[in-house]
Design a protein around this motif. Structure first.
Motif: not given
Length: 1368
Positions: A560-582
């Protein structure tokens, strides 16, 4: 010598350099002719406009070097409402006379170097007249530079400090200096504007980058002549335009046009003399708001005695809205609100004291007072509640509205704070929550109006939060967080962060719901300061030590804060190693849904999401719905600048079947603004934890045991924890939380005695007694649904306003009378079931609900003295009377409902919309002039400005003249002899431009009426149900089915067959002729494209799979075809012998045996009515004065030995043998068959349906077969059209399609369960087979491979609850 001559020449030129400062000499009076014009309407000739004009002489005289006097001489006001430019202005003589004394009072002002300073005037000059004077002084405002000819600056003016562009030119021949000044009123450093009702909306800057709904600009042209000490303003002209459209200015817009002319006349030596009065400082050149804030633009009221006028309107509303709503009730309600805004606290208290003991007047006052929106009302409500004159429900209802409507100034905020901290309020939790939430909303509104609002306003809330944290008072912490969330002040970030997990060690020990509420409290702060919130949210999302729900809620706030492409990409990269499937599923679904967003304010986020989604694993897209999901859908139409968006978030828990949280939000876009209209959230955290702590959470047990334990845990509510809520819910309106509720063990314990105690029995007894005595109820509910206003000054010093008002009044008149035989016993709880069965209840009720709604959209001048505006006015009025009688004879099993004749008004619904030009003044309020914006006799070739010529519609479209469209459509309902009519009238301006706005403006109306049609009158409509052995007696016409073996039956069937064959022949001839015409029409195309040839399937091709794909993939691999073929294994019945014949053979045997067994049962009794009486009968009929039978009857028969049910619907009219027959039987516990036939004697059309459970391969499955013998032509026609779209729809839905020769008159659907969370589907329809394997299911289906259910409840939960209730 030459050097001396050169020096003298330079000195002479320098002495001749013109001083650009306007000159007004001390001993002279400068006389100017002044004219100001303000017109509103559409910029097309031939349409109506409304406006005002001011003519006067202006005398300017210097008192000192920097102080001047200005006086108006011979002022004259004109008003205009007519067809432009044909109709003339009309002098407002009475208004001019009333204002002449004020207008001719000289005012004093400071003026130095072309800049107007402070303004002074006596107290007798009203703010409205003072602003008119400012409009003249605004022309004199000149920031002229000697060294630059073209420059730009921020210049102060009537509208504020705005961007101004100067161009200075000299004309040596005419000895003139020409100065052009243009202002961009959309870019102001300090803009004078007043918004009402827009505090909770957000400006969508991206929505207005290309398309704008409001454009404001002004141009000033000066002709100056050099004078002795400066320049003389010879002539000044001003043109200012405000252009507005709710859609987009490209598609046409309404326009407010202001023009000023100041022309020099002469110089007099008689000085201007100030009057003998104290000249008070009246501000600067900037406009100052007067009483227009309290004045509604839709009506002009001369308020001489506010209390008396309030009482008069109040009595009118009460007297004229009893049985039916009055046409003008909404407008009268708005008048009442306007008068209350002008009344003092003492006036309102006196009116309240007079009417507080009269229930009807009391209700009207309590509905009107909160909408007034002044601090006086909040103070009044507080005093009356503390004095005990208001009940808690009345006070809560009034306070919720009042706190949202009131002007949020410092006085009101302090008043609300004192109310929240009052001892009496503190003892009522629900009331305290309402006040506290309203306090936060008020701070939010104040900070919108005053961006520099101090953080000290939140001091009391910060103190409450700190004290609650020290005492570990969870409910108080929750309330404080919600208040801080409503306020949305950046100063609250630090107190909130103390409660965020991971950031503070102490916060980790707090309950999960506090952590979630703390994160949600950041949402409104994030709208103002997203850069402050984004790092906090990102840290929470990526902290794997936190609870998954906390991380997912942080993910919601982060996006809802309308993040930038860099911030969303950082989040996506970190979630590639996410262990919690939910968490992974939630974030992936959220990012993926954002890729489809089309709203302009989310365009950058959508682009960033498209980049980020490529960094994440596509496997996450295949997770089932039992994992957490986020969904966002939206629609935005750029040309019209309107849109809507919806969001839904579901947070699940792997250990339980209930979701932990569900949130749904709706957002709207209109005219460059956006708002979160509604948000609803539900959490079941306490219930989840109670279930997790129960034995049901043991993962080692099987599913049956887990479900049993879960049900026992829910039933045993006494053992649930007391210190936390089991569930909670909240509701937000326009981003502000207005209410929330927590359900805990205490609430349940308090609710049970209320439900089971003596009070409900007493209420039931009182209600039954009142019903028998008769109830007559009249109730009225008014509501100010919308008040949205934007007031801004124009160059001439008169305010213009854009506003929207919507008010509604609902009135209901109800009369109910009941007769109970025999009378009920005094103690109702002693009544036995046998006594109830012998009771005959008769009820007669008449209701007359009616609603009136009026809405006004206004653009124009709105002052306390004069109003001139273009207005769109819409009205809706509906009346729906009804009278019914019902009877329930329980002993005889007879239930009847009758619709009785009732007096109906001429129109049951009336909708109208019109656009008008209106002008009125306070001296002649009843002499208002109203002109339709589009005149009835407008010519087709209306002239338009040159700059609109490109948008003119072509000649052929111009045939749509301005002639009004009028049409009446009537439809008579057969049998009941009722005729309904709709009358439509429309007259618009589409003949000028083919754009949406021009279709809207004009006059439109629609009226609906219901009346008795020609023919015998209908006394009543009856619906009767007879249950039991007397059902056959109630049938009005004997039911019989034709015997096909009898001679009469054979003759009837032979005649019917001839009719059907003739019908088929006609259809065939029609289809052949249409196909031949298609062949002839297509003969011009001699060849077919190769793409069409590729999809054509030869009839001689083998029965192997032939898949139809999209154009991008025209063929299917052999491996895929083989897979499809092997999946379609034979369907077998459930049987001891699991190894049965293949599908092809078994199906024939199965179908044959099914058909034969069903036919065998039917042959035993073609019509069950010959052997058994009906179980129940339903008769629906119209009772006419000629006693002719009209209607239908239904009889239901049950053959228990054969488990057969038969329903027969037949017409009760004479010589009408139309019937509908439904015959079904349960052939085994795995198979059901039914046949539905209809037509004359149920012989024309028929459909057979078979449903059975079995095995497909090794998986439990179910199959549904539908066969038809004959269908109506309309059904087959539309089915053929629909079948053409099946291949594409199947491809989009992920189904495989095979072209095979299936049965022509059969549809078969088979569903199998490879596992309890997946589904295989195979559908066979004529000419094709569809299939899809491994469809994920959101929940597990409790079916074992042998077809038995894997769930078995060995105890009745309801009995448990009843037992626990009795123990209380």
């Amino acid at each position: 010598m030459r050097a001396v001559v050169l020096a003298l020449t330079v000195a002479l030129v320098a002495s001749q350099q013109i001083n650009l400062v306007p000159e007004f000499a001390l001993d002279k009076t400068y006389v100017y002719k002044y004219e100001a014009l303000l017109l509103g309407g559409l910029p097309h000739e031939g349409l109506a406009r409304a406006g005002i004009k001011v003519n006067s002489k202006v005398l300017l005289s210097a008192v000192t070097e920097n102080t001047f006097l200005m006086k108006l001489m011979d002022p004259l006001l004109h008003e205009y409402a007519g067809i432009w430019p044909k109709d003339p202005f009309v002098p407002a003589t009475k208004l001019t006379s009333a204002l002449a004394a004020q207008l001719q009072i000289p005012i004093k002002f400071e003026y130095a170097n072309g800049v107007v300073g402070k303004v002074f005037a006596p107290a007798g000059v009203s703010p409205t007249v003072m602003n008119l004077q400012r409009g003249i002084l605004n022309i004199l405002q000149l920031n002229l530079k000697k060294t630059q000819n073209i420059y730009e600056l921020q210049e102060a003016g009537v509208q504020g400090v705005c961007r101004t562009h100067y161009v200075i030119n000299e004309d040596p021949k005419a000895n003139h200096i020409i100065v052009t000044k243009s202002k961009d009123l959309s870019h102001c450093q300090e803009k004078i504007i007043k918004d009402i009702g827009l505090a909770y909306t957000e400006r969508c800057a991206e929505c207005t980058e290309r398309d704008k709904s409001l454009i404001e600009t002004a141009t000033y042209n000066y002709i100056m002549k050099p004078a002795a000490a400066g320049v003389l303003i010879a002539e000044a002209t001003v043109e200012e335009v405000h252009q507005f459209s709710p859609l987009n200015e490209i598609h046409g817009a309404a326009m407010m046009e202001a023009k000023q002319t100041l022309a020099f006349v002469e110089i007099e030596k008689t000085p201007v003399v100030p009057i003998k009065a104290d000249y008070l400082a009246r501000g600067s050149l900037q406009y100052e708001f007067a009483t227009e804030i309290l004045q509604t633009p839709i009506q002009l009221m001369k308020i001489s005695d506010a209390p008396a006028q309030i009482i008069e309107i109040l009595k009118h509303l009460v007297a004229n809205n009893v049985a039916m709503v009055h046409d003008d009730a909404p407008l009268k309600f708005v008048q009442l609100i306007q008068l209350l805004r002008f009344a003092t606290l003492e006036n309102i208290e006196a009116i309240w004291a007079q009417f507080k003991d009269k229930p009807v007047y009391r209700r009207w006052l309590l509905d009107a007072l909160p909408a007034v929106g002044t601090p006086v009302i909040v103070k009044l409500l507080k005093e009356k509640f503390l004095a005990g004159e208001l009940t808690i429900p009345e006070f809560i209802q009034a306070l919720v509205v009042a706190l949202q409507m009131v002007t949020a100034d410092l006085e009101t905020i302090q008043l609300t704070a004192s109310l929240a901290l009052h001892e009496k309020i503190a003892t009522i939790p629900a009331l305290r929550e309402v006040v506290m939430l309203g306090y936060g909303s008020m701070i939010a509104k104040h900070c919108v109006a005053v961006p520099t609002c101090p953080a000290e306003l939140l001091g009391p809330i910060h103190e409450i939060a700190a004290e609650a944290i020290s005492k570990n008072d969870i409910p108080e912490i929750t309330l404080a967080l919600k208040v801080l969330g409503n306020a949305g002040h950046p100063a609250s970030l630090k107190p909130i962060m103390k409660l965020l997990p991971g950031l503070r060690t102490a916060a980790t020990s707090l309950p999960l719901r506090i952590q979630v509420d703390a994160i949600l409290a950041l949402r409104n702060i994030a709208k103002k300061e997203p850069k402050l919130v984004q790092p906090v949210d990102l840290q929470l999302v990526l902290d794997r030590a936190l609870h998954p729900e906390v991380r997912m809620v942080a993910c919601i706030v982060l996006f809802e804060t309308k993040p930038s492409v860099a911030l969303i990409s950082s989040l996506a990269g970190a979630l590639k190693l996410e262990t919690n499937m939910h968490v992974a599923s939630f974030a992936y679904s959220h990012i993926k849904s954002l890729t489809r967003i089309t709203a302009p304010d989310m365009a950058a986020v959508a682009g960033a999401a498209n980049v980020a989604i490529k960094l994440m694993s596509p496997k996450l897209d295949r997770l089932s719905l039992r994992f957490c999901r986020a969904l966002q859908l939206d629609f935005y139409h750029t040309p019209l600048m309107v849109g809507a968006a919806g969001s839904a978030y579901m947070i699940n828990d792997a250990a339980t079947i209930l979701p932990r949280a569900v949130v749904a939000k709706a957002r709207a876009y209109l005219a460059g603004a956006a708002a979160d209209v509604l948000e609803i959230g539900v959490r079941t955290e306490g219930l989840q934890e109670a279930l997790l702590q129960s034995p049901a959470a043991d993962e080692s047990v099987d599913r049956i045991t887990k479900i049993k334990r879960t049900l026992r845990a829910l039933a045993n509510w006494k053992a649930l924890p007391t210190n936390q809520p089991l569930a909670s819910a909240y509701i937000k309106l326009f981003g502000q939380e207005v209410a929330f509720v927590n359900v805990d063990k205490t609430v349940i314990e308090e609710a049970i005695p209320i439900v089971t105690g003596p009070k409900p029995r007493e209420l039931l007894k009182a209600a039954l007694k009142a019903l028998q005595e008769g109830i007559a109820l009249q109730y009225a509910k008014p509501l100010l649904m919308a008040e949205v206003r934007r007031i801004l000054p124009t160059a001439i010093g008169v305010p213009m306003e854009l506003s929207l008002y919507t008010a509604a009044v609902a009135v209901a008149s109800v009369n109910v009378q009941a007769t109970i035989t025999p009378p009920l016993p005094e103690e109702i709880e002693t009544m036995t079931l046998e006594q109830l069965k012998k009771t005959d209840v008769q009820l007669q009720a008449e209701a007359r609900p009616s609603v009136a709604l009026q809405t006004f959209a206004v653009m124009g001048v709105n002052t306390a003295l004069i109003q001139a505006a273009v207005m769109a006015k819409g009205k809706i009025r509906t009346i729906a009377p009804g009278k019914v009688a019902a009877r329930a004879d329980i002993l005889k099993g007879n239930y009847k409902v009758e619709a009785l004749p009732v007096e109906v008004p001429e129109h049951i619904a009336d909708v109208s919309f019109e656009t008008l030009a209106v002008v009125r003044n306070i001296e002649e309020p009843t002499a208002e002039r109203i002109v339709p914006l589009v005149p009835e006799l407008a010519v087709q070739n209306a002239q338009t400005p040159a700059d609109y010529s490109s948008y003119e519609i072509p000649d052929q479209a111009a045939l749509r003249s301005a002639t009004p469209f009028h049409k009446t459509l009537c439809l008579a309902v057969p049998y009941i002899e009722i005729k309904g009519c709709i009358e439509v009238h429309s007259h618009n301006a589409a003949f000028i431009r083919n754009d949406p706005l021009f279709y809207i403006i004009g006059q439109h109306s629609a009226r609906a009426s219901v009346a008795r049609a020609e023919g015998p009158a209908v006394e009543r409509l009856e619906l009767e149900v007879q249950v039991g052995p007397r059902a056959a007696e109630r049938l009005l016409k004997q039911i019989s089915l034709i015997d096909e073996e009898a001679p009469e039956g054979k003759a009837f069937l032979l005649k019917l067959r001839e009719i059907l064959e003739t019908e088929d022949k006609n259809v065939r001839v029609s289809s052949e002729s249409s196909s031949s015409s298609r062949i002839i029409s297509s003969s011009s195309s001699s060849s077919m494209s190769s793409s069409h040839k590729n999809v054509r399937v030869s009839s001689e091709s083998s029965s192997s799979s032939r898949i139809i794909s999209s154009s991008s993939s025209s063929s299917m691999s052999s491996s895929r075809m083989t897979e499809t073929a092997t999946v379609m294994e034979p369907f077998r019945k459930f049987h001891k012998d699991r190894y049965m014949a293949p599908h092809g053979a078994s199906k024939a045997v199965s179908s044959g045996s099914t058909a034969s067994s069903f036919e065998k049962i039917q042959k035993q009794a073609k019509f069950l009515g010959n052997a058994v009486p009906p179980v129940f009968a339903v008769i629906a009929r119209a009772v006419r004065v000629d006693h002719k039978l009209l209607g239908y009857q239904l009889a239901a028969y049950f053959d228990k030995p054969n488990a057969r049910v038969q329903l027969v619907v037949s017409s009760i009219a004479e010589n009408d043998n139309l019937k509908i027959c439904a015959d079904g039987a349960v052939l085994s516990k795995h198979k059901v068959t039914a046949r539905v036939a209809w037509g004359p004697e149920c012989q024309q059309y028929a459909v057979i349906a078979k449903a059975e459970a079995g095995v497909l391969g090794e998986f439990p499955a179910a199959r549904l077969e539908v066969e038809w013998e004959r269908l109506p032509i309309i059904v087959t026609t539309y089915a053929k059209k629909l079948s053409k779209h099946i291949p594409m729809a199947a491809f989009k839905a992920g189904f495989k399609l095979e072209r095979v020769s299936n049965a022509d008159k059969e549809i078969e659907l088979t569903a199998a369960l490879p596992s309890q969370r997946s589904l295989n589907v195979i559908a066979r329809i004529p000419e094709m087979t569809l299939s899809r394997m491994d469809i994920p299911l959101p929940i597990a289906v409790p079916i074992n491979p042998d077809g038995t259910l894997s769930i078995q409840i060995d105890e009745d939960i309801l009995s448990w609850i009843q037992k626990h209730i009795k123990e209380e």
